[in-house]
Design a protein around this motif. Structure first.
Motif, mmCIF file in Angstrom:
data_model
loop_
_atom_site.group_PDB
_atom_site.id
_atom_site.type_symbol
_atom_site.label_atom_id
_atom_site.label_comp_id
_atom_site.label_asym_id
_atom_site.label_seq_id
_atom_site.Cartn_x
_atom_site.Cartn_y
_atom_site.Cartn_z
ATOM 1 N N ASN A 88 0.856 -1.177 0.000
ATOM 2 C CA ASN A 88 0.000 0.000 0.000
ATOM 3 C C ASN A 88 0.900 1.237 0.000
ATOM 4 O O ASN A 88 1.864 1.306 0.756
ATOM 5 C CB ASN A 88 -0.881 -0.031 1.250
ATOM 6 C CG ASN A 88 -1.921 1.046 1.246
ATOM 7 O OD1 ASN A 88 -1.643 2.210 0.970
ATOM 8 N ND2 ASN A 88 -3.132 0.661 1.561
ATOM 9 N N ASN A 137 0.546 4.064 1.240
ATOM 10 C CA ASN A 137 0.506 4.826 2.489
ATOM 11 C C ASN A 137 1.325 4.184 3.608
ATOM 12 O O ASN A 137 1.370 4.706 4.714
ATOM 13 C CB ASN A 137 -0.948 4.992 2.949
ATOM 14 C CG ASN A 137 -1.789 5.699 1.903
ATOM 15 O OD1 ASN A 137 -1.322 6.604 1.220
ATOM 16 N ND2 ASN A 137 -3.023 5.269 1.744
ATOM 17 N N GLU A 193 -6.802 0.018 -10.700
ATOM 18 C CA GLU A 193 -7.021 0.427 -9.321
ATOM 19 C C GLU A 193 -7.232 -0.788 -8.417
ATOM 20 O O GLU A 193 -8.020 -1.675 -8.729
ATOM 21 C CB GLU A 193 -8.254 1.337 -9.267
ATOM 22 C CG GLU A 193 -8.269 2.274 -8.099
ATOM 23 C CD GLU A 193 -9.383 3.294 -8.220
ATOM 24 O OE1 GLU A 193 -10.364 3.154 -7.484
ATOM 25 O OE2 GLU A 193 -9.254 4.215 -9.052
ATOM 26 N N GLN A 250 -8.021 -1.638 -4.337
ATOM 27 C CA GLN A 250 -8.440 -1.105 -3.044
ATOM 28 C C GLN A 250 -8.463 0.432 -3.061
ATOM 29 O O GLN A 250 -7.987 1.095 -2.153
ATOM 30 C CB GLN A 250 -7.525 -1.608 -1.925
ATOM 31 C CG GLN A 250 -7.552 -3.100 -1.755
ATOM 32 C CD GLN A 250 -6.550 -3.596 -0.737
ATOM 33 O OE1 GLN A 250 -5.794 -2.832 -0.148
ATOM 34 N NE2 GLN A 250 -6.552 -4.894 -0.522
ATOM 35 N N LYS A 251 -8.977 0.982 -4.144
ATOM 36 C CA LYS A 251 -9.109 2.416 -4.359
ATOM 37 C C LYS A 251 -7.766 3.159 -4.394
ATOM 38 O O LYS A 251 -7.702 4.355 -4.189
ATOM 39 C CB LYS A 251 -10.030 3.043 -3.312
ATOM 40 C CG LYS A 251 -11.443 2.493 -3.382
ATOM 41 C CD LYS A 251 -12.358 3.204 -2.445
ATOM 42 C CE LYS A 251 -13.762 2.619 -2.556
ATOM 43 N NZ LYS A 251 -14.700 3.268 -1.691
ATOM 44 N N GLU A 252 -6.686 2.440 -4.662
ATOM 45 C CA GLU A 252 -5.359 3.045 -4.789
ATOM 46 C C GLU A 252 -4.897 2.931 -6.240
ATOM 47 O O GLU A 252 -5.139 1.919 -6.890
ATOM 48 C CB GLU A 252 -4.342 2.349 -3.873
ATOM 49 C CG GLU A 252 -4.624 2.497 -2.405
ATOM 50 C CD GLU A 252 -4.396 3.906 -1.877
ATOM 51 O OE1 GLU A 252 -3.727 4.716 -2.556
ATOM 52 O OE2 GLU A 252 -4.905 4.208 -0.783
ATOM 53 N N LYS A 253 -4.231 3.975 -6.728
ATOM 54 C CA LYS A 253 -3.738 3.977 -8.103
ATOM 55 C C LYS A 253 -2.237 3.757 -8.184
ATOM 56 O O LYS A 253 -1.692 3.600 -9.263
ATOM 57 C CB LYS A 253 -4.104 5.300 -8.775
ATOM 58 C CG LYS A 253 -5.603 5.468 -8.922
ATOM 59 C CD LYS A 253 -5.956 6.743 -9.616
ATOM 60 C CE LYS A 253 -7.476 6.849 -9.714
ATOM 61 N NZ LYS A 253 -7.904 8.064 -10.375
ATOM 62 N N GLU A 254 -1.553 3.762 -7.017
ATOM 63 C CA GLU A 254 -0.115 3.549 -6.963
ATOM 64 C C GLU A 254 0.198 2.470 -5.935
ATOM 65 O O GLU A 254 -0.617 2.187 -5.060
ATOM 66 C CB GLU A 254 0.624 4.830 -6.566
ATOM 67 C CG GLU A 254 0.640 5.905 -7.610
ATOM 68 C CD GLU A 254 1.480 7.077 -7.175
ATOM 69 O OE1 GLU A 254 2.132 7.666 -8.049
ATOM 70 O OE2 GLU A 254 1.500 7.405 -5.972
ATOM 71 N N GLY A 255 1.383 1.910 -6.038
ATOM 72 C CA GLY A 255 1.831 0.913 -5.075
ATOM 73 C C GLY A 255 3.342 0.942 -4.966
ATOM 74 O O GLY A 255 4.034 1.410 -5.877
#
Length: 94
Positions: free
Chosen positions: A11, A13, A50, A52-57
């Motif tokens: 993730n 974040n 996308e 889990q509503k994330e566009k980057e990892g």
């Protein structure tokens, strides 16, 4: 011993200290029954779609050698970790 490649995406974040702790945890699992050849932290990259509503990892690539039984334990730990969005273990044919 077989050669394997592990790619996992965290993730975006996830804090740096958590990323390092996860890397050490996974390396420890591999070192218990094999050897880590190399670790490459590719950093933040755009995902193909996308998740889990994330566009980057945060991408990490690990090359290692181990017996065939290690993959089950490593896979189980990767699935349990909340920070790991996706992972894949591939056997490298020579």
């Amino acid at each position: 011993m077989n050669k394997y490649e592990l790619m996992y995406i965290l993730n975006p974040n996830t804090e740096e200290s958590q990323r390092e702790a996860l890397l050490e945890k996974f390396k420890g699992i591999i070192d218990a029954d094999g050897t880590v050849d190399s670790v490459e932290q590719w950093g933040l990259r755009k995902l193909a779609y996308e998740i889990q509503k994330e566009k980057e990892g945060f991408y990490v690539l690990v090359n290692f050698q181990a017996g065939p039984d290690l993959n089950k334990e490593l896979d189980r730990n990767l699935k349990i970790a909340d920070e790991v969005v996706r992972h894949m273990i591939v056997k490298i044919e020579e």
